[in-house]
Design an enzyme around this catalytic site. Structure first.
Site, PDB file in Angstrom:
ATOM      1  CB  CYS A 156       3.589  -1.541  -7.091  1.00 40.43           C
ATOM      2  SG  CYS A 156       4.241  -2.966  -6.212  1.00 40.43           S
ATOM      3  CB  CYS A 205      -2.761   1.408  -2.516  1.00 43.62           C
ATOM      4  SG  CYS A 205      -1.597   0.813  -3.753  1.00 43.62           S
ATOM      5  CB  CYS A 213      -1.008  -0.011   1.146  1.00 46.07           C
ATOM      6  SG  CYS A 213      -0.357   0.196   2.795  1.00 46.07           S
TER       7      CYS A 213
END
Length: 147
Positions: free
Chosen positions: A90, A82, A8
């Site tokens: 990411c 998230c 996240c």
């Protein structure tokens, strides 16, 4: 055993809850870690909500997903908890067989007094537990075949 990484934004809430649930509920089939896209600190309402159900995460530290990436850590499943826009930040873990996006509300964004924010945090906690239980159910057979 499947290694799972929950990601996240700050590793302060959603990913911490998901890691704790998977490690608590999955037995020997999974091993979970969590990390954030940015440095963060544990959300005290998340710590409280987890403590209410007997899971103490108060001593957990927050980790950087980019540190994991640079260290070459390998994960079978990467789950971005998230929102989609932040999830795009990411890094890609080449070892990941599956990358999932759960798009769960961030407790840091909740409005209202402390009790109202805690109530919403409990709702997110329960949603994450349900998703983790579903993950275990869906991937448990796969984890035993990879021993």
């Amino acid at each position: 055993m499947l290694k799972v990484l929950f990601v996240c934004v700050h590793n302060s809430a959603r990913s911490q809850m998901a890691e704790a649930f998977l490690n608590r509920l999955s037995g020997e089939h999974f091993e979970a870690e969590s990390a954030g896209l940015e440095e963060g600190v544990l959300n005290p309402l998340v710590v409280k909500a987890m403590d209410e159900i007997g899971i103490d995460i108060s001593k957990n530290k927050t980790d950087s997903v980019f540190d994991f990436y640079r260290k070459g850590k390998a994960f079978s499943i990467v789950i971005k908890v998230c929102d989609e826009i932040n999830g795009q930040r990411c890094p890609i873990f080449p070892s990941a067989l599956h990358t999932l996006s759960w798009n769960i509300a961030d407790p840091a964004d909740f409005k209202g007094n402390e009790e109202e924010k805690l109530q919403e945090t409990r709702r997110v906690r329960d949603e994450i537990r349900e998703r983790v239980e579903q993950l275990i159910s869906e991937y448990k057979d796969y984890s035993t075949s990879r021993k």
